[in-house]
Structure formats: structure tokens, C-alpha cells
Design a protein around this motif. Structure first.
Motif, short mmCIF file in Angstrom:
data_model
loop_
_atom_site.label_atom_id
_atom_site.label_comp_id
_atom_site.label_asym_id
_atom_site.label_seq_id
_atom_site.Cartn_x
_atom_site.Cartn_y
_atom_site.Cartn_z
N THR A 689 -72.22 -65.21 48.43
CA THR A 689 -73.31 -65.28 49.64
C THR A 689 -72.83 -66.22 50.70
N GLN A 693 -72.95 -65.06 54.57
CA GLN A 693 -73.88 -65.65 55.36
C GLN A 693 -73.29 -66.63 56.47
N PHE B 104 -77.57 -68.40 41.89
CA PHE B 104 -78.50 -68.26 43.26
C PHE B 104 -77.66 -68.01 44.47
N GLY B 105 -78.14 -67.16 45.39
CA GLY B 105 -77.54 -67.17 46.76
C GLY B 105 -77.73 -68.16 47.62
N ILE B 106 -76.91 -68.45 48.37
CA ILE B 106 -76.75 -69.48 49.50
C ILE B 106 -78.13 -69.68 50.43
N GLY B 107 -78.42 -68.50 50.73
CA GLY B 107 -79.56 -68.23 51.63
C GLY B 107 -80.71 -68.79 51.02
#
Lengths: 898, 228
Positions: A689, A693, B104-107
Motif C-alpha cells: 500500500t 499510494q 493494515f493499509g498505509i492509507g
């Protein structure tokens, strides 16, 4: 009846309602009652069954004898007939009612003819009415047929009327408990007519008895009995109905009978008479026997007689009591008052022998003291034999003959001594010397001896010392008085002395029994496991009863023999069936009981506080157990039951603890697995992620590093998953290593190569002997083992190099992997091969899964090798894991190479 | 000047991706692998926010939190595994500002960080008007409006809503909600909360069956979603 009681009776009697509710769960018993064979009971039963069948009721024929009569057989035709059981008995095959078949079929109603029938030996129950009870208890309705002459309480009347003794008898309770009684009636003249026409089936052998039996007078009398019985029942039903519906009405007479019996011949008659009286009065009756408190040891014969009497009374519907006391009259009256008895029934037995003159007979004494009570005497028949004299055989107390001898010898000796003394000095109270003789006789020979000694002494004293000497006449009146006083004192003192002696003997016997019981319970309290308790119980029972003992424990749905003593005791099929019966019904079964008496053992349930814990079998012999043995037996069984229950509880709590331990282990395992899977997953997710991102804002090196971490963590997860799979294969036992000749040095090189790639920066040194023989095994598995060991060594070795060596050691090939880390504490060295064991967290590196070493052990052992851990390995540091494989034979190895 | 974040985690691979990621998101990153290192770092490096893993080698993450709360109100976001629910709730009750589950995702993480940091500023600035999904909560005038219409709330419903609004964007545990609205004796009366949250949603949500304002955090509490 007082005002108050009347109010109470306006509410439905709870007991009556309860009895009704109990009945609802059970099957119903319908009895077709007839006065004699041939009145058409079976016909009536089948006709009625046919009607119900037509209405769609599930009615089947369990067993009906048609005796080849066409009209009856035609009735059976429309009905389902259960197959009969075939029982081999003395070489003949008998067709009998199949109880288990009927229980399995579970019809609504089953027809079983001939209630009074006796089953052949080897059946579960000796009597058919017991089969029927079982059917009813199972909730099946039963229809059956009965002739009035088979009723237990009427057997003596029937014998009197007809001169034929009926052997197959049915307890009155069975008829009393029947839900419905249908009287099948036929006038005697018509019955005799049918008999002449050959319409009544009778066995050939009985033809002479039949002629005597089927007389008009007999049949009329039997018909009256049957009619009366049925009428009584109807009356009872009316009363029951009134009670259940709280209708005030003419209750039963309110009479209660107290029936006194003893171990004499008359008592059986007393019981039968009382039974008829009770049923005539519609009154409850209690049969009581009184045992002397100071006479512990009864003869077996008397005990058996009492046992049989009580069983008869219970079958006839009486309650039974045993009372202990010294004063018979007082005890009887006390019980009568307590039980609110209105009448006492007792055998009119006169005292025999000397007692006739000295003591009032029991009936006389009773009638004098029983104020307000009716006393009903049953007189003996003329033909009755005088009852056997009541004798008591106490160990240590002389027999009848011995007591006479003792009395004579002591009296004679005293007379001689007295005479001798008299010659030298005239003593004024020489009679005291004789008193000594009487007391001596009492102690040595008991009461009888004392009495004889007293009389003999009085005579001798008179003859030798009272003027005129050497005659039995007495001149001085005061001497007569003195002699009478002497005789009275001697008899009373002798009586007391003998009783004290008896009591001391009884106390000794009891003390011995108590001592033995105490010993047993002391030993039992130290037996922690149920096995110990079982062996103790069995050997102790055998020692104290001198019978073969077997103890069975419930085992899932069956029983298993837990212990037998002596060890060669064996159970056959019948014994097992009886034991199972005891387990299921928690009742005594087997030899000497009403259920499966063919078994050689009597089985008793062991009841602990939480229900049945076992079944104890006692092999029966001719001799029944005495009351002392009986008491000891039940005390031992109680103690054993409690001990078994305690052992079971403690075993359960251990299992519980083990289960908890297992649960904790599973929890640890789960959290370990989830951690080991989640950490790489979290890294991968986070890195991916981040790249997606924020990747365009990162330095190229950072991006590369993230990608690299994704790759590494992916590899780590894959290793973990394959470790888990390997472990599962080992645990499931599906691991099947190939059996090839493998070159160990080859495998080591490739494993080290792989490890170097995975753990860059770690120094791995190898030292492999050049003459290494081949070993038999699976190269892939061995490679995995070595890699796991290297992985571990790298993790725990810190910055120090890891060494891998291989050499020949005698008949073995030895491979070792050594690190120079902190090592393993000695206490934990055995645990390193356990699943999910971990040596703390290694510094700065990822923790292991705790599977590597246990997989290594699983693989090595599957290939026939050995693995062990040594620590410290070098200079108080490090760990060495050593693997050994048997070296392949050189020739074979060469061949394989070639 | 960019805000400084202290990452407390003993797993090197977590640090390995968090550092470049947070840096790229514009934060300064300080690392700590143990509880004691973390306490030292908060005192010396003056971070603006702490990301704290509960499983640390030397001490329990909750103890680290308790020590921190003894002298600072610095926002703390808890990193935890999903199955360790009770630990997570305990940490929130001890004063953690929010939590995030691994993996978890970084966002998601940066959103939580932003909320926590903003809340810190707002706490300094005092109460404000909060807008979420068209709903306006004015804590000064004690008014809740949707469009032109005032939403009529009972006093308990209003208390509940403002409590969530004060912690807007962050999770509030059941216990906190119950003890602040109903009193300390009702910390376990979860059924009150279910009923009142249900009523509240009926009044403030556009579609009460799919709540967009008051979110349920299963097993933990509720979160008021705000427009960022």
C-alpha cells in the motif's frame, strides 16, 4: 373418622394420583381370569384382540397355545404372531416366548398366554410373570390368561379343595397390580360337558389328576374363588376411583393387620391365612419377625426359612419388617401402636417342654397385654410336625451334648470335693461350692448346662449333705427352704452367667468383623487409583466370604471384568447377562434371585453417591451367607463403591486438568501461528500500500527496499506454510520417505548453498570427511532437515560462524550443525524438539516458528536416524545438533554408486 | 516543519516499511524497538504522535501507555492483532486515542494519524461546529441541524452525540460512552447503548439501516465519521 380427616379426604389423595401417574408411563396389564382350564380364556382374549386389530390397533400375538383347536387357531390367523425363541434344554429344543423379540418389536399390545408358566432353565427370568413385568415396564400393554388355582395365596385352599397341589404359582401382587381383570366364566356343568366332548386340551400325563380335578364340587368351589377375587378387585377399583376423585365414600375398613412370624412351620400357614384375611378386609398387612438382640448368630437353616417366608409374604402383597428386641410381646405391641395396627395375627403355638410350666406362651402373654387390639390365632394342623428345636451354634459355646457332659462332670466333681472337705471340716455353707459349679457350667456350657448343673447340684447337695444323709428326703423344714433358695439362686445366676458369656462371644465376633472392616477401609483409604481399590475389595471379599468374587466396571455401554479372585475365575454368557441386568436395573440378579438364577454368581450393584459405579459378583454355593457375612459384604461393597466413586472423581479431575492443559497449548499454538502468519502479511500489506499510494514520493532506494522486504516476507511465509504442512504430515503419519542411497556431502553442500542465499552475511563453514559412506534415506527430507538446522543456527548464533561437519563414527554417519550463540539452558535441552518451543527472542532477528527442530526430528526419525541436541558445544557457548544415520554396507553402497 | 512520529514496534520488518512510507507521507520518523526506548524517545525526541505496538519484548504496551499518560496527552495510536480485543479496549480505556489492526493499509494508517493530530489542535482551540454527512452539530448553541431543519434529540441522545463529536473521527469505547453519559455505575449496561444509538441513528442518519455518521466498531465502541 374425625371431622378433620374427613376434610382432608375431600382433596384427591396425592398418593393415589401419583400411583396413577406412575401407571400412565407403564404398559397396562390385562388378565383374563378363569376358574379352570377350558373356560375359554384364550378364545376370549383372541376374539377381543381381533376386534382391536380391525380397528387398527397394533396388537400382536407374543405366545398363544391353540392346542390344535380349529376355532382358536382361526382367530390367531388374522393376527401378527411373533416368532418363538428356541431354547435348548437337556438335549430337547423348547419353543418359548421371545421376550427380547417382543421388546424389540414394541407393539402397542402383546398377547402372552399362561401367566403362571415357568420358563425353562437358562431363561432370563424363571417365571413368565417376570417376563411380563419387564414388558410392562417397557411401556408395552400385555394381555394374559390365568386360572384361579395358580394364585399363590389360594394354593393351600386349592390343595384342600381339590387334593391337587399346584406347583406353578403366581404372586397375588401380579393380579392386584393388573390394570384390568376380565373374568371368563363358564358354568361347571357346561365345562364338564366340553371336557367330555374333548374340547378341553389337557396333557396326557395328567389324566388321572384331571379326573380328580374336574369334579363338579371342585369346579364350583374354584368358580366361587374366581368370582370372589374379581368382585374384590372391582370393589378396590371403586375405592380407588372415589379416592382419586375426592368423593367421600365408604373407604376400606380401616383395619391394619400385624402378622407375627418366626422360623417355625406354622408361620407359613399364618402368612397365608393373614393374606386371605387381609384381602377379605381389604386391609394392608405387615409381616414382622422379631430377632433377639443378644442372639446374633442364627443357624443358616432358620435364616433361609425366614427369607423364604418373607419372600412369600411380599409376593402376597405384605410389607415386611424385621425387629430386634428382647421382649417379644413388648416389641410386637410397640410396632402395632406405631403402625396403627388394629389386629394381630399370630400362630397359636404352645410352649414346649419345661417352658410350658414356667413361662406363659407368647400368644397368651400377647392376648393378656394387647388391650384394645384384636388378636387372631392361627392353630396348627394336626399333621404338622413339631418344629425343629431352635438351636444356636455359637463358636466357642458348647453343643447340647457337651453342655450336659459339662454339667454332670462339674456337679460330680463338686460333690466329690465337697465330700472330701466335709470329711475334714464341717463347713456351714457347703452349698456355695455347688453354686460355683453352676456358674462354671454356665460359662463353659451355656444356659442349658447351667440349668442341668443347678438341678444336679441341688440333688447332690440334698443327697450328700442334708440330713438324713444319703437319701433324697429332707427332715428339717428350713433345709427345704434353703434348698429351694439354692436352686433359684443357681438357676438365675447360671442364666445370667451364660448370657454374659454369650454376649461376650457375640461381642468378640462383632469385634473381629469390625476389625477386619476397619483394616479394609484403612487400606482402601490409601488406594488412590481405582485399580488398587478394586483389587483390595476383591481379595478382601474373597478372604472374608471364602467365595469366588468378580468385580465388573461399566465400560461405555457395556461391562468389563475389572478384577476376579481367585484369578482363574471366569464368567460365562449367563453370568454376563445377569451382571448387565444388575447394571441396567441396579438390582440384585443372578443366583438365588428372581432374575437369571441360572448364573453361578449373585450380582450386586455398587452404588456410589453419583449412581452405579460397578457390579460385584459373588459365586453362590449350597450354603447361604450368614447375617454376619451378609453385613460384612454390604459394608465392604459400600466402602468399595465410595472408593471407586472417589477414584473416578479424581481421575476425572486429572483428565479435566489435562484437557485444560491441552486447551492452553492449542491457544498458544493458535496465537503463535497467527503471529507468524500475520507479521509477514502485515509487512507485505503495508509495503504494497505504501508503494501504491506514496511510491512516487519515495527515493528509489526506499522503493527497492520495500520491494525486497515484500519478497523476503513472501519467502518467510512460504517457508512457514510448508513447515506447517510438513508438521501436519508427520503428525498424521502420512510421511513416507523414499529409500534411496544418498550422498551426504552432496546434500550438505546444496543445503548450505541455499542457506547462504537466504541468510547473506552469515559465515557457514563446512568440514566433510572424504571417506563418507552412503546412507539410506530421502535426500529431499534430509536437505530440509539440514536447512532447518542451519536456519536455527543462523538465528541463534549471533554474528559468529556456523559449522557443519560430517564424518564416519563406527557404524554410523554423523552430521553436526554447531552455532556459537548463547546455547540452551540444561533444563530446556530436552524440550527443544517439542512443537512450538522457542528459545526466547533472538536479538535483532525474526523469531522462529518453533517448528524447525521438531520437523527435523520427525524427518530424521522417519528415515531411521537419530537426532539430539548438545549445549554448550564449544567453550561454554553454542549449541550442537547431532544427527546419526546407520552407514550403508560398503558393497551395497558401491553397487548403488556403480 | 513536518510532524514527528515515533514508531514503537519490535518487529524489524514492520519498521522497515513504516519508515519510508511515513517519510514519503511527509512525516519525520523516530524508531523504538522496546518500551523503555519508547519512553526515552518521547521525552527526548518530542514526537507529535506515537504508534505503539502492544506486544513488546521488555514490557506490556499498556504499561508504556500508562506511563505516558502520567505526564503527556500526546496522541497514541495502538497497533494490535484482531483477536486481542480485550487488550485493545483496555488500551483505549487507558487513554489511547485510536487503534489500527494488523495487517493494515498505509492509507488507513495515515488517515488515523491525520485525525489524531488534528484533534490535538482542535482540543487546544476549544469546541467547534462539526459537520458530517450534511449534519451540523453546534456544541456551543447546543443545536443539531440537517439542512434547514433542526433535529430534535432527547438530552441523553444529545449527550451521546456530542461525546462522539468531541472525539470525532476516533473510536470511543462502550465503557467511556456509558460512564460519561449514564454515570460510573453503568459501565457494563451495553443494552442502554444499543437502544440509544439505535434511536439516535433513526433521527440523524439519512439511511438508519446503513449508518454513515455513527459507525459501529464491533466489540470496541462507536466512531463518529467526519468529513475530512
Amino acid at each position: 373418622m374425625t371431622e378433620n380427616e374427613r376434610d382432608d379426604s375431600l382433596r384427591p389423595d396425592p398418593d393415589a394420583l401419583l400411583a396413577l401417574a406412575e401407571k400412565d408411563r407403564r404398559g397396562k396389564l390385562t388378565v383374563f381370569l378363569g376358574a379352570a382350564p377350558g373356560v375359554g380364556k384364550t378364545y376370549a382374549m383372541l376374539t377381543r384382540a381381533g376386534r382391536l386389530k380391525a380397528e387398527g390397533v397394533d396388537v400382536v400375538v407374543g405366545l398363544v397355545e391353540t392346542h390344535g383347536r380349529g376355532e382358536t387357531a382361526a382367530l390367531v390367523d388374522g393376527l401378527e404372531v411373533l416368532p418363538r425363541a428356541r431354547i435348548e434344554h437337556r438335549g430337547k429344543v423348547l419353543e418359548e416366548f421371545d421376550l427380547d423379540g417382543a421388546l424389540a418389536r414394541r407393539p402397542k399390545i402383546v398377547l402372552v398366554d399362561e401367566l403362571a408358566h415357568s420358563n425353562p432353565e437358562g431363561s432370563r427370568h424363571p417365571k413368565r410373570y417376570q417376563d411380563i413385568e419387564e414388558l410392562i415396564a417397557a411401556g408395552i400393554d400385555v394381555w394374559t390368561a390365568l386360572n384361579i388355582q395358580h394364585l399363590e395365596s389360594l394354593s393351600d385352599v386349592v390343595a384342600q379343595i381339590t387334593g391337587v397341589t399346584v406347583r406353578e404359582r403366581v404372586p397375588d401382587v401380579v393380579l392386584k397390580k393388573a390394570d384390568e381383570v376380565l373374568l371368563v366364566d363358564l358354568p361347571p356343568t357346561e365345562l364338564i360337558e366340553r371336557l367330555k366332548e374333548g374340547k378341553v386340551y389337557l396333557p396326557e400325563s395328567a389324566s388321572r389328576a384331571v379326573d380328580r380335578f374336574f369334579r363338579l364340587g371342585n369346579l364350583t368351589a374354584l368358580r366361587e374363588l374366581a368370582l370372589r377375587r374379581t368382585a374384590d378387585r372391582v370393589d378396590e377399583q371403586v375405592v380407588d376411583y372415589l379416592k382419586q376423585n375426592a368423593i367421600e365414600g365408604p373407604w376400606a375398613s380401616g383395619e391394619r393387620l400385624l402378622v407375627c412370624v418366626g422360623p417355625d412351620d406354622l408361620s407359613e400357614k399364618v402368612v397365608r391365612v393373614a393374606s386371605r384375611l387381609a384381602s377379605g378386609l381389604n386391609a394392608p398387612w405387615i409381616v414382622v419377625s422379631i430377632e433377639r438382640a443378644d442372639r446374633e448368630v442364627e443357624t443358616t437353616e432358620r435364616l433361609q426359612r425366614m427369607e423364604a417366608l418373607f419372600r412369600l409374604a411380599e409376593q402376597l402383597g405384605a410389607e415386611t419388617r424385621r425387629v430386634v428386641g428382647n421382649d417379644f410381646v413388648e416389641e410386637i405391641l410397640k410396632l402395632a401402636r406405631r403402625e396403627h395396627a388394629t389386629q394381630i395375627v399370630i400362630g397359636a403355638r404352645r410352649n414346649r417342654g419345661w417352658r410350658k410350666f414356667l413361662l406363659p406362651s407368647l400368644p397368651d402373654a400377647l392376648s393378656r397385654k394387647a388391650a384394645g387390639l384384636g388378636v387372631y390365632f392361627v392353630t396348627p394342623d394336626k399333621t404338622e410336625k413339631p418344629p425343629a428345636p431352635a438351636r444356636f451354634a455359637l463358636p466357642g459355646i458348647a453343643s447340647y451334648k457337651q453342655s450336659v457332659l459339662i454339667a454332670v462332670a462339674l456337679s460330680a466333681a463338686t460333690a466329690a470335693v465337697g465330700k472330701l472337705v466335709y470329711v475334714f471340716a464341717e463347713l456351714p455353707n457347703i452349698s456355695l461350692l455347688f453354686l460355683l459349679a453352676v456358674l462354671g457350667a454356665a460359662v463353659l456350657g451355656g444356659y442349658v448346662s447351667a440349668f442341668i448343673a443347678a438341678v444336679l447340684s441341688a440333688l447332690a447337695y440334698n443327697f450328700l449333705f442334708i440330713d438324713p444323709l444319703h437319701t433324697f428326703t429332707i427332715t428339717a423344714p428350713h433345709e427345704v427352704f434353703a434348698l429351694i433358695v439354692f436352686l433359684s439362686v443357681a438357676i438365675i445366676a447360671g442364666g445370667f452367667a451364660s448370657r454374659i458369656k454369650e454376649q461376650a462371644e457375640v461381642a468378640r465376633v462383632r469385634a473381629t468383623a469390625l476389625q477386619s472392616l476397619y483394616e479394609f477401609s484403612r487400606k482402601l483409604s490409601t488406594a488412590g487409583k481405582s485399580d488398587d481399590a478394586i483389587w483390595l475389595a476383591v481379595s478382601h471379599l474373597q478372604a472374608s466370604l471364602k467365595r469366588n468374587i468378580v468385580l465388573l466396571l461399566p465400560d461405555k455401554s457395556d461391562l468389563r471384568v475389572a478384577a476376579v479372585w481367585p484369578p482363574d475365575t471366569e464368567l460365562d454368557v449367563t453370568d454376563f447377562t445377569a451382571a448387565r441386568w444388575t447394571r441396567d436395573k441396579q438390582e440384585v440378579a443372578g443366583a438365588g434371585t428372581g432374575t437369571l438364577p441360572n448364573s453361578r454368581f449373585e450380582f450386586r450393584p455398587l452404588m456410589g453417591p453419583h449412581g452405579l459405579v460397578g457390579v460385584c459378583g459373588i459365586q453362590q454355593s449350597e450354603e447361604q451367607l450368614g447375617p454376619n457375612a451378609e453385613r460384612a459384604l454390604s459394608a465392604i461393597l459400600d466402602q468399595t463403591a465410595i472408593a471407586l466413586d472417589r477414584a473416578r472423581l479424581s481421575e476425572e479431575s486429572l483428565q479435566q486438568a489435562a484437557r485444560l492443559e491441552g486447551e492452553r497449548y492449542r491457544e498458544a499454538l493458535l496465537s503463535s501461528i497467527s503471529h507468524d502468519l500475520r507479521t509477514p502479511l502485515a509487512t507485505i500489506m503495508g509495503a504494497v500500500t505504501s508503494l501504491r499510494q506514496l511510491g512516487d514520493k519515495m527515493e528509489p532506494e526506499s522503493r527497492d527496499d520495500l520491494l525486497e522486504s515484500i519478497e523476503e516476507e513472501g519467502g518467510r511465509m512460504s517457508r512457514f506454510v510448508s513447515n506447517l504442512l510438513d508438521m501436519t504430515r508427520i503428525e498424521a503419519g502420512t510421511l513416507k520417505p523414499k529409500s534411496d542411497w544418498i550422498d551426504v556431502s552432496d546434500v550438505i553442500h546444496s543445503a548450505v548453498e541455499r542457506a547462504r542465499k537466504y541468510f547473506p552475511g552469515t559465515v557457514i563453514e563446512t568440514g566433510i570427511a572424504p571417506d563418507l559412506p552412503l546412507v539410506e534415506g530421502d535426500s529431499v527430507l534430509l536437505g530440509q532437515v539440514l536447512f532447518n538446522l542451519l536456519d536455527n543456527a543462523v538465528k541463534f548464533g549471533g554474528e559468529e560462524p556456523v559449522n557443519v561437519y560430517a564424518r564416519r563414527d563406527g557404524q554410523d554417519v554423523l552430521i553436526s550443525v554447531t552455532d556459537l550463540g548463547k546455547g540452551i539452558p540444561p533444563a530446556e535441552i530436552d524440550r527443544v524438539f517439542e512443537k512450538f518451543y522457542r528459545r526466547g527472542k533472538p536479538d535483532g532477528r525474526s523469531p522462529g516458528t518453533g517448528l524447525g527442530l521438531s520437523i527435523a526430528r520427525g524427518f530424521v526419525e522417519a528415515m531411521g536416524g537419530k537426532i539430539q541436541a548438545e549445549s554448550p558445544a564449544v567453550k561454554k557457548r553454542g549449541t550442537r545438533i547431532v544427527i546419526r544415520f546407520p552407514a550403508g554396507e560398503a558393497a551395497k553402497a558401491e553397487k548403488a554408486k556403480g | 516543519m513536518s510532524e514527528r512520529i515515533l514508531v514503537v514496534d519490535d518487529e524489524p520488518q514492520i519498521q522497515r516499511f513504516l519508515k519510508p512510507a511515513l517519510k514519503a507521507a511527509g512525516y519525520d520518523v523516530v524508531e523504538a524497538a522496546t518500551g523503555s526506548e519508547a519512553l526515552k524517545a518521547v521525552a527526548t525526541a518530542a514526537p507529535d504522535l506515537v504508534i505503539l505496538d502492544l506486544g513488546l519484548p521488555d514490557m506490556d504496551g499498556k504499561d508504556v501507555l500508562t506511563s505516558l499518560r502520567g505526564w503527556t496527552t500526546i496522541p497514541v495510536i495502538i497497533l494490535s492483532a484482531r483477536e486481542r480485543e480485550s487488550e485493545k479496549i483496555a488500551a483505549l480505556d487507558l487513554g489511547a486515542d485510536d487503534y489500527i489492526e494488523k495487517p493494515f493499509g498505509i492509507g488507513e494508517l495515515t488517515a488515523r494519524i491525520r485525525t489524531a493530530l488534528r484533534h490535538r489542535e482542535r482540543a487546544a482551540a476549544g469546541p467547534a461546529v462539526i459537520t458530517t454527512d450534511g449534519l451540523v452539530i453546534d456544541t456551543v448553541r447546543r443545536l443539531v441541524t440537517r439542512g434547514e431543519e433542526a433535529v430534535r434529540l432527547t438530552p441523553k441522545e444529545y449527550d451521546l452525540l456530542t461525546l462522539l463529536a468531541r472525539h470525532a473521527g476516533r473510536v470511543v469505547t462502550h465503557k467511556t460512552l456509558l460512564t460519561s453519559v449514564w454515570g460510573p455505575a453503568h459501565g457494563e449496561d451495553l443494552h442502554y447503548l444499543r437502544v440509544f444509538i439505535g434511536q439516535l441513528r433513526q433521527k440523524i442518519e439519512r439511511d438508519p439501516t446503513q449508518p454513515a455518521i455513527v459507525r459501529t466498531e464491533p466489540g470496541v465502541g462507536y466512531r463518529l465519521v467526519i468529513d475530512l
